[in-house]
Scaffold this motif. Structure first.
Motif, mmCIF file in Angstrom:
data_model
loop_
_atom_site.group_PDB
_atom_site.id
_atom_site.type_symbol
_atom_site.label_atom_id
_atom_site.label_comp_id
_atom_site.label_asym_id
_atom_site.label_seq_id
_atom_site.Cartn_x
_atom_site.Cartn_y
_atom_site.Cartn_z
ATOM 1 N N LEU A 1 0.829 -1.204 0.000
ATOM 2 C CA LEU A 1 0.000 0.000 0.000
ATOM 3 C C LEU A 1 0.863 1.253 0.000
ATOM 4 O O LEU A 1 0.594 2.209 -0.732
ATOM 5 N N LEU A 2 1.932 1.255 0.807
ATOM 6 C CA LEU A 2 2.835 2.404 0.853
ATOM 7 C C LEU A 2 3.468 2.650 -0.511
ATOM 8 O O LEU A 2 3.549 3.795 -0.972
ATOM 9 N N ASN A 3 3.897 1.577 -1.181
ATOM 10 C CA ASN A 3 4.532 1.722 -2.485
ATOM 11 C C ASN A 3 3.540 2.133 -3.567
ATOM 12 O O ASN A 3 3.926 2.752 -4.570
ATOM 13 N N MET A 4 2.274 1.826 -3.374
ATOM 14 C CA MET A 4 1.256 2.312 -4.298
ATOM 15 C C MET A 4 1.058 3.816 -4.133
ATOM 16 O O MET A 4 0.910 4.546 -5.118
ATOM 17 N N ILE A 5 1.068 4.283 -2.873
ATOM 18 C CA ILE A 5 0.980 5.723 -2.635
ATOM 19 C C ILE A 5 2.208 6.422 -3.216
ATOM 20 O O ILE A 5 2.113 7.520 -3.776
ATOM 21 N N ALA A 6 3.364 5.777 -3.110
ATOM 22 C CA ALA A 6 4.594 6.356 -3.659
ATOM 23 C C ALA A 6 4.572 6.395 -5.184
ATOM 24 O O ALA A 6 5.298 7.187 -5.796
ATOM 25 N N GLY A 7 3.750 5.548 -5.799
ATOM 26 C CA GLY A 7 3.702 5.469 -7.257
ATOM 27 C C GLY A 7 4.647 4.437 -7.831
ATOM 28 O O GLY A 7 4.826 4.350 -9.047
ATOM 29 N N PHE A 8 5.252 3.609 -6.951
ATOM 30 C CA PHE A 8 6.175 2.570 -7.410
ATOM 31 C C PHE A 8 5.432 1.337 -7.925
ATOM 32 O O PHE A 8 5.969 0.596 -8.744
ATOM 33 N N ILE A 9 4.234 1.095 -7.392
ATOM 34 C CA ILE A 9 3.428 -0.066 -7.774
ATOM 35 C C ILE A 9 2.094 0.438 -8.301
ATOM 36 O O ILE A 9 1.462 1.302 -7.679
ATOM 37 N N SER A 10 1.657 -0.098 -9.416
ATOM 38 C CA SER A 10 0.383 0.336 -9.991
ATOM 39 C C SER A 10 -0.777 -0.374 -9.295
ATOM 40 O O SER A 10 -0.628 -1.497 -8.809
ATOM 41 N N LYS A 11 -1.918 0.272 -9.266
ATOM 42 C CA LYS A 11 -3.125 -0.330 -8.708
ATOM 43 C C LYS A 11 -3.758 -1.250 -9.743
ATOM 44 O O LYS A 11 -3.517 -1.124 -10.950
ATOM 45 N N THR A 12 -4.594 -2.167 -9.268
ATOM 46 C CA THR A 12 -5.408 -2.970 -10.176
ATOM 47 C C THR A 12 -6.679 -2.215 -10.529
ATOM 48 O O THR A 12 -7.041 -2.081 -11.689
ATOM 49 N N ASP A 13 -7.362 -1.698 -9.511
ATOM 50 C CA ASP A 13 -8.492 -0.806 -9.736
ATOM 51 C C ASP A 13 -8.801 -0.068 -8.440
ATOM 52 O O ASP A 13 -8.167 -0.271 -7.411
ATOM 53 N N GLY A 14 -9.796 0.823 -8.500
ATOM 54 C CA GLY A 14 -10.114 1.700 -7.380
ATOM 55 C C GLY A 14 -9.553 3.090 -7.614
ATOM 56 O O GLY A 14 -9.028 3.398 -8.688
ATOM 57 N N ARG A 15 -9.650 3.936 -6.597
ATOM 58 C CA ARG A 15 -9.175 5.325 -6.684
ATOM 59 C C ARG A 15 -8.051 5.538 -5.679
ATOM 60 O O ARG A 15 -8.128 5.104 -4.533
ATOM 61 N N LEU A 16 -7.011 6.262 -6.117
ATOM 62 C CA LEU A 16 -5.873 6.595 -5.266
ATOM 63 C C LEU A 16 -5.403 7.987 -5.681
ATOM 64 O O LEU A 16 -4.794 8.159 -6.734
ATOM 65 N N ARG A 17 -5.727 8.991 -4.858
ATOM 66 C CA ARG A 17 -5.498 10.374 -5.260
ATOM 67 C C ARG A 17 -4.752 11.159 -4.187
ATOM 68 O O ARG A 17 -4.862 10.876 -2.993
ATOM 69 N N ILE A 18 -4.008 12.147 -4.647
ATOM 70 C CA ILE A 18 -3.498 13.214 -3.782
ATOM 71 C C ILE A 18 -4.163 14.481 -4.266
ATOM 72 O O ILE A 18 -3.962 14.907 -5.405
ATOM 73 N N GLY A 19 -4.977 15.073 -3.413
ATOM 74 C CA GLY A 19 -5.820 16.160 -3.888
ATOM 75 C C GLY A 19 -6.775 15.620 -4.935
ATOM 76 O O GLY A 19 -7.454 14.626 -4.711
ATOM 77 N N ASP A 20 -6.800 16.251 -6.099
ATOM 78 C CA ASP A 20 -7.659 15.793 -7.192
ATOM 79 C C ASP A 20 -6.898 14.971 -8.225
ATOM 80 O O ASP A 20 -7.480 14.544 -9.228
ATOM 81 N N ALA A 21 -5.601 14.767 -7.999
ATOM 82 C CA ALA A 21 -4.771 14.092 -8.999
ATOM 83 C C ALA A 21 -4.624 12.610 -8.667
ATOM 84 O O ALA A 21 -4.239 12.245 -7.553
ATOM 85 N N GLU A 22 -4.912 11.767 -9.649
ATOM 86 C CA GLU A 22 -4.740 10.333 -9.479
ATOM 87 C C GLU A 22 -3.251 9.991 -9.471
ATOM 88 O O GLU A 22 -2.469 10.528 -10.267
ATOM 89 N N ILE A 23 -2.862 9.114 -8.569
ATOM 90 C CA ILE A 23 -1.465 8.686 -8.492
ATOM 91 C C ILE A 23 -1.227 7.596 -9.529
ATOM 92 O O ILE A 23 -1.848 6.532 -9.478
ATOM 93 N N ASP A 24 -0.324 7.847 -10.467
ATOM 94 C CA ASP A 24 0.011 6.833 -11.465
ATOM 95 C C ASP A 24 1.512 6.690 -11.668
ATOM 96 O O ASP A 24 1.963 5.899 -12.497
ATOM 97 N N LYS A 25 2.301 7.458 -10.899
ATOM 98 C CA LYS A 25 3.758 7.390 -11.003
ATOM 99 C C LYS A 25 4.363 8.115 -9.799
ATOM 100 O O LYS A 25 3.661 8.838 -9.088
ATOM 101 N N PRO A 26 5.668 7.918 -9.547
ATOM 102 C CA PRO A 26 6.320 8.670 -8.464
ATOM 103 C C PRO A 26 6.289 10.163 -8.750
ATOM 104 O O PRO A 26 6.155 10.592 -9.899
ATOM 105 N N GLY A 27 6.389 10.962 -7.687
ATOM 106 C CA GLY A 27 6.385 12.410 -7.849
ATOM 107 C C GLY A 27 7.230 13.076 -6.787
ATOM 108 O O GLY A 27 7.523 12.486 -5.742
#
Length: 269
Positions: free
Chosen positions: A68-94
């Motif tokens: 879960l931590l690595n998904m928030i970091a953007g190191f691991i992609s999600k299978t489905d669902g929503r994962l956002r910081i603010g209004d931006a979906e997390i899809d890569k490290p930042g």
């Protein structure tokens, strides 16, 4: 507190919120494939982590905390669902997120001094030398390494290496610190010292911290809220505990012991 730290502290009051809704991570065949079977690491995770809070993910080994931590970091992609910081979906490290790992040795450059390690990211961003020096001075002092800035990592203890890793992360000014059992490899005394230091640094910078541990005492010492992850597979956030105790926290206090018993009973069940 320096003016730079005060300005930083004020700005972090408006940190962006991490919002997780129906988040899944699986491997194996998709359900649409004939005879396929989905193996979920985490399933239906719902969580909101507010800007500037210290949130702890607590659970047994193998329950998916690091995933879960690595998904928030953007190191691991999600299978489905929503994962956002603010209004931006997390899809890569930042640059708004930085990870502090358990083993500092793997993240420090052994041929660079403490100061050079702390300034590395700033140098890559072409920050002027004088400004780099001022920033590294600030964070080397903040983590308690003043006077050690010309040492190489091999001359440092495990706890000091973790301080260097933390100073380097902070120098790059991320909004969110993601910490994956960063004190797990330290001896008990050094670990307690680093826990106190982390609380002190967080109280000054007010960055958002997401901290992974399987240690109940560590979770209560650090967290404003503790999210309990269920045993995997198909792990999820099963309960959230609010910990309104003042910092620094005393493990021998009756109130601390009551929270410990409550959370321990949760796992016993």
């Amino acid at each position: 507190m320096s003016l730079a730290l005060q300005n930083q502290k004020d700005s972090f009051g408006a940190n962006r919120t991490i919002t997780i809704q129906g988040l899944n991570k699986s491997y194996g065949e998709h359900s649409g494939a004939a005879g396929g079977h989905i193996h979920y690491i985490i399933k239906n995770v719902d969580l909101v982590i507010h800007g500037g809070e210290f949130f702890v993910l607590l659970g047994p080994s193998g329950c998916g905390k690091s995933t879960l931590l690595n998904m928030i970091a953007g190191f691991i992609s999600k299978t489905d669902g929503r994962l956002r910081i603010g209004d931006a979906e997390i899809d890569k490290p930042g640059r708004d997120r930085a990870v502090v790992f358990q083993q500092a040795d793997s993240s420090l450059f052994p041929w660079l001094t403490v100061r050079q390690n702390v300034e590395f990211g700033l140098k890559m961003k072409k920050v002027p030398k004088r400004e780099r020096r001022a920033i590294s001075d600030q964070y080397i002092d903040l983590v308690g390494l003043t006077g050690h800035d010309d040492k190489l990592p091999r001359a440092l203890s495990g706890g000091m290496k973790q301080r260097v890793q933390l100073a380097r992360v902070l120098a790059n000014d991320p909004e969110i610190l993601l910490m994956d059992e960063p004190f797990g490899a330290l001896d008990a005394m050094t670990r307690r010292t680093m826990q106190k230091e982390l609380v002190r640094i967080w109280s000054q910078t007010k960055k958002t911290v997401v901290f992974v541990t399987h240690d109940i005492q560590e979770a209560i010492l650090l967290g404003g809220r503790i999210g309990i992850m269920s045993q995997g597979p198909s792990s999820k956030i099963s309960h959230i505990y609010e910990i309104p105790l003042d910092y620094p926290r005393d493990v021998s206090a009756a109130e601390f012991y009551e929270y410990y018993k409550q959370i321990q009973a949760h796992f016993d069940e």
